[in-house]
Design a protein around this motif. Structure first.
Motif, PDB file in Angstrom:
ATOM      1  N   ALA A  84      21.363   4.075 -59.830  1.00  0.00           N
ATOM      2  CA  ALA A  84      21.585   2.865 -60.625  1.00  0.00           C
ATOM      3  C   ALA A  84      20.332   2.483 -61.404  1.00  0.00           C
ATOM      4  CB  ALA A  84      22.022   1.719 -59.710  1.00  0.00           C
ATOM      5  N   PHE A  85      19.146   2.681 -60.801  1.00  0.00           N
ATOM      6  CA  PHE A  85      17.918   2.365 -61.532  1.00  0.00           C
ATOM      7  C   PHE A  85      17.747   3.294 -62.737  1.00  0.00           C
ATOM      8  CE2 PHE A  85      13.342   3.039 -62.245  1.00  0.00           C
ATOM      9  CZ  PHE A  85      12.974   1.747 -62.571  1.00  0.00           C
ATOM     10  N   LEU A  86      18.091   4.555 -62.571  1.00  0.00           N
ATOM     11  CA  LEU A  86      18.017   5.482 -63.710  1.00  0.00           C
ATOM     12  C   LEU A  86      19.016   5.089 -64.793  1.00  0.00           C
ATOM     13  CD1 LEU A  86      17.685   8.894 -61.816  1.00  0.00           C
ATOM     14  CD2 LEU A  86      15.862   7.529 -62.867  1.00  0.00           C
ATOM     15  N   ILE A  87      20.210   4.679 -64.381  1.00  0.00           N
ATOM     16  CA  ILE A  87      21.215   4.274 -65.364  1.00  0.00           C
ATOM     17  C   ILE A  87      20.794   2.997 -66.086  1.00  0.00           C
ATOM     18  CG2 ILE A  87      23.609   3.501 -65.622  1.00  0.00           C
ATOM     19  CD1 ILE A  87      24.354   5.293 -63.312  1.00  0.00           C
ATOM     20  N   SER A  88      20.058   2.115 -65.398  1.00  0.00           N
ATOM     21  CA  SER A  88      19.653   0.852 -66.018  1.00  0.00           C
ATOM     22  C   SER A  88      18.726   1.066 -67.205  1.00  0.00           C
ATOM     23  CB  SER A  88      18.981  -0.051 -64.980  1.00  0.00           C
ATOM     24  OG  SER A  88      17.726   0.490 -64.583  1.00  0.00           O
ATOM     25  N   THR A 295      30.013 -15.640 -61.904  1.00  0.00           N
ATOM     26  CA  THR A 295      28.746 -15.525 -61.195  1.00  0.00           C
ATOM     27  C   THR A 295      28.031 -14.246 -61.628  1.00  0.00           C
ATOM     28  OG1 THR A 295      29.830 -14.400 -59.345  1.00  0.00           O
ATOM     29  CG2 THR A 295      29.636 -16.802 -59.221  1.00  0.00           C
ATOM     30  N   VAL A 296      26.826 -14.051 -61.107  1.00  0.00           N
ATOM     31  CA  VAL A 296      26.035 -12.898 -61.531  1.00  0.00           C
ATOM     32  C   VAL A 296      26.706 -11.599 -61.095  1.00  0.00           C
ATOM     33  CG1 VAL A 296      23.822 -11.732 -61.295  1.00  0.00           C
ATOM     34  CG2 VAL A 296      23.887 -14.213 -61.525  1.00  0.00           C
ATOM     35  N   VAL A 297      27.186 -11.538 -59.862  1.00  0.00           N
ATOM     36  CA  VAL A 297      27.818 -10.300 -59.387  1.00  0.00           C
ATOM     37  C   VAL A 297      29.106 -10.026 -60.151  1.00  0.00           C
ATOM     38  CG1 VAL A 297      28.771  -9.130 -57.374  1.00  0.00           C
ATOM     39  CG2 VAL A 297      26.765 -10.580 -57.131  1.00  0.00           C
ATOM     40  N   TYR A 298      29.883 -11.054 -60.451  1.00  0.00           N
ATOM     41  CA  TYR A 298      31.078 -10.828 -61.263  1.00  0.00           C
ATOM     42  C   TYR A 298      30.691 -10.422 -62.678  1.00  0.00           C
ATOM     43  CZ  TYR A 298      35.670 -11.343 -63.297  1.00  0.00           C
ATOM     44  OH  TYR A 298      36.859 -11.081 -63.940  1.00  0.00           O
ATOM     45  N   PHE A 299      29.604 -10.934 -63.178  1.00  0.00           N
ATOM     46  CA  PHE A 299      29.118 -10.513 -64.499  1.00  0.00           C
ATOM     47  C   PHE A 299      28.772  -9.027 -64.490  1.00  0.00           C
ATOM     48  CE2 PHE A 299      25.712  -9.875 -67.589  1.00  0.00           C
ATOM     49  CZ  PHE A 299      26.278 -10.396 -68.729  1.00  0.00           C
ATOM     50  N   VAL A 300      28.128  -8.555 -63.415  1.00  0.00           N
ATOM     51  CA  VAL A 300      27.824  -7.128 -63.281  1.00  0.00           C
ATOM     52  C   VAL A 300      29.117  -6.315 -63.265  1.00  0.00           C
ATOM     53  CG1 VAL A 300      26.826  -5.377 -61.764  1.00  0.00           C
ATOM     54  CG2 VAL A 300      25.643  -7.547 -62.112  1.00  0.00           C
ATOM     55  N   TYR A 312      23.726  -1.556 -68.859  1.00  0.00           N
ATOM     56  CA  TYR A 312      23.428  -2.988 -68.854  1.00  0.00           C
ATOM     57  C   TYR A 312      23.825  -3.626 -67.518  1.00  0.00           C
ATOM     58  CZ  TYR A 312      23.205  -7.801 -70.514  1.00  0.00           C
ATOM     59  OH  TYR A 312      22.891  -9.123 -70.675  1.00  0.00           O
ATOM     60  N   GLY A 313      24.977  -3.230 -66.973  1.00  0.00           N
ATOM     61  CA  GLY A 313      25.387  -3.753 -65.683  1.00  0.00           C
ATOM     62  C   GLY A 313      24.426  -3.378 -64.569  1.00  0.00           C
ATOM     63  N   SER A 314      23.893  -2.146 -64.605  1.00  0.00           N
ATOM     64  CA  SER A 314      22.914  -1.727 -63.595  1.00  0.00           C
ATOM     65  C   SER A 314      21.616  -2.506 -63.726  1.00  0.00           C
ATOM     66  CB  SER A 314      22.646  -0.230 -63.728  1.00  0.00           C
ATOM     67  OG  SER A 314      23.832   0.525 -63.517  1.00  0.00           O
ATOM     68  N   ALA A 315      21.208  -2.808 -64.945  1.00  0.00           N
ATOM     69  CA  ALA A 315      19.996  -3.597 -65.147  1.00  0.00           C
ATOM     70  C   ALA A 315      20.156  -5.005 -64.577  1.00  0.00           C
ATOM     71  CB  ALA A 315      19.658  -3.655 -66.635  1.00  0.00           C
ATOM     72  N   VAL A 316      21.317  -5.616 -64.799  1.00  0.00           N
ATOM     73  CA  VAL A 316      21.565  -6.946 -64.245  1.00  0.00           C
ATOM     74  C   VAL A 316      21.591  -6.890 -62.717  1.00  0.00           C
ATOM     75  CG1 VAL A 316      23.194  -8.864 -64.142  1.00  0.00           C
ATOM     76  CG2 VAL A 316      22.801  -7.675 -66.305  1.00  0.00           C
ATOM     77  N   ALA A 317      22.183  -5.833 -62.162  1.00  0.00           N
ATOM     78  CA  ALA A 317      22.233  -5.693 -60.706  1.00  0.00           C
ATOM     79  C   ALA A 317      20.829  -5.573 -60.129  1.00  0.00           C
ATOM     80  CB  ALA A 317      23.072  -4.466 -60.331  1.00  0.00           C
ATOM     81  N   PHE A 321      18.865  -8.035 -57.512  1.00  0.00           N
ATOM     82  CA  PHE A 321      18.202  -7.538 -56.307  1.00  0.00           C
ATOM     83  C   PHE A 321      16.763  -8.031 -56.218  1.00  0.00           C
ATOM     84  CE2 PHE A 321      15.268  -4.235 -54.734  1.00  0.00           C
ATOM     85  CZ  PHE A 321      15.603  -4.253 -53.393  1.00  0.00           C
ATOM     86  N   GLY A 322      16.043  -7.992 -57.329  1.00  0.00           N
ATOM     87  CA  GLY A 322      14.662  -8.475 -57.333  1.00  0.00           C
ATOM     88  C   GLY A 322      14.577  -9.965 -57.028  1.00  0.00           C
ATOM     89  N   ALA A 323      15.485 -10.752 -57.618  1.00  0.00           N
ATOM     90  CA  ALA A 323      15.474 -12.195 -57.366  1.00  0.00           C
ATOM     91  C   ALA A 323      15.800 -12.497 -55.907  1.00  0.00           C
ATOM     92  CB  ALA A 323      16.476 -12.887 -58.288  1.00  0.00           C
TER      93      ALA A 323
END
Length: 343
Positions: A84-88, A295-300, A312-317, A321-323
């Motif tokens: 997912a990080f690579l896809i982001s 919500t954020v997860v539904y946005f992802v 873009y969805g992986s970047a938001v995810a 995770f960082g937050a």
């Protein structure tokens, strides 16, 4: 004579010589062992090798049972997280070849109004929900810790919503809070009160979702608080009563400090759970009306699986995770600074 047979002097002398040589060999071996032992003697090393071999066999046996589950967990967590990080850092719709765009997806989040709206909904939901579930869970646990009639029924009734699936809860909520045929509006109609939009009203939808989520999730905090209350030594409460402390003073000076570690634990758990709320939104409103419950997860989920914007969805995810990690570490630091042994 031996066994009725005469023995000659020559045989007696030979027997004495063999006995003396055997005694001399035993004395020499004892002297060597007293001086530190022979390095080439395998005797002392044999039990050590046996013990080491037993430990190796025991470890291999344990790992043979744990390895399959460990590999599955690693395969379902670490590998998807790394991918997912690579896809982001890519622009990819799941079909055409991916295109490297660096950190553009992360920059796009700062300019996306829909993402900011989802963050605002999630933060508001978390700030309002977590204190309510902590306070309400604590007081319900105190009420259920008393010896009253039908206490087992009350505890069971409170625990049942916790085991109900999110899909079933969402379907049930749609029947209860339907704008035209729902049970809630029928009750308001009988009481001659104005009907409400509930899940169809963009100003009420988050409050209704919070109420539904409280109904399903409250039992967890109650159970944890109830277990902590039963671990409080009765001697402390009896000593407070003998000193003249009333119920409020017992709660403030004895019960509340004893529940501080549990409060931190439940606060961390509920914060992480609320930041990841998804199933209830998916089964009730699908982020509507007009994105008011997104919500954020539904946005992802919407960006990745409905709009095929996997990068873009992986970047938001990963941003979520960082937050979540920062908030959790902050609560850990607060607990350690306050000398609260919650973990």
């Amino acid at each position: 004579m031996k066994h009725g047979i005469l023995i000659s002097d020559h045989e007696k002398a030979a027997t004495n010589i063999r006995r003396r040589s055997t005694a001399a060999s035993a004395a020499a071996s004892a002297a060597v062992n007293a001086e530190g032992g022979d390095a080439e003697d395998p005797g002392p090393a044999k039990p050590k090798w046996t013990a080491r071999r037993r430990r190796v066999v025991a470890n291999l046996t344990g790992w043979s049972f744990a390895a399959p589950a460990t590999l599955i967990i690693l395969g379902l967590t670490l590998f998807p997280a790394a991918w997912a990080f690579l896809i982001s850092r890519e622009h990819w719709n799941g079909i055409t070849p991916a295109r490297q765009i660096g950190w553009d997806n992360y920059h796009l989040m700062l300019q996306d109004a829909d993402f900011r709206s989802a963050v605002n909904h999630t933060v508001l939901f978390t700030v309002l929900y977590v204190p309510v579930v902590l306070v309400l869970g604590m007081f319900l646990a105190i009420a259920l810790n008393r010896k009253i009639r039908f206490i087992s029924f009350y505890r069971t009734a409170l625990f049942v919503p916790l085991v109900v699936s999110a899909a079933a809860t969402g379907i049930l909520a749609n029947f209860v809070f339907d704008q035209q045929f729902g049970l809630a509006n029928n009750l308001l109609r009988v009481l001659h009160l104005p009907q409400q939009g509930f899940l169809a009203d963009r100003h009420e939808v988050m409050w209704v979702i919070a109420l539904i989520y409280l109904w399903t999730d409250l039992a967890f905090s109650v159970i944890v608080y109830l277990a902590a209350l039963q671990d409080i030594p009765t001697d402390c409460l009896e000593a407070a009563r003998m000193d003249g402390a009333n119920r409020w003073q017992q709660f403030r000076h004895v019960i509340l400090p004893s529940l501080a570690p549990v409060t931190v634990f439940v606060g961390v758990w509920e914060t992480i759970s609320v930041l990841q709320i998804f199933e209830l939104v998916l089964t009730t409103t699908h982020g509507g009306p007009l994105g008011a419950s997104q919500t954020v997860v539904y946005f992802v989920y919407n960006q990745a699986f409905n709009l095929s914007r996997y990068g873009y969805g992986s970047a938001v995810a990963y941003t979520l995770f960082g937050a979540t990690l920062v908030i959790t570490l902050g609560l850990f630091a607060y607990a350690r600074r306050s000398k609260i042994e919650a973990f």
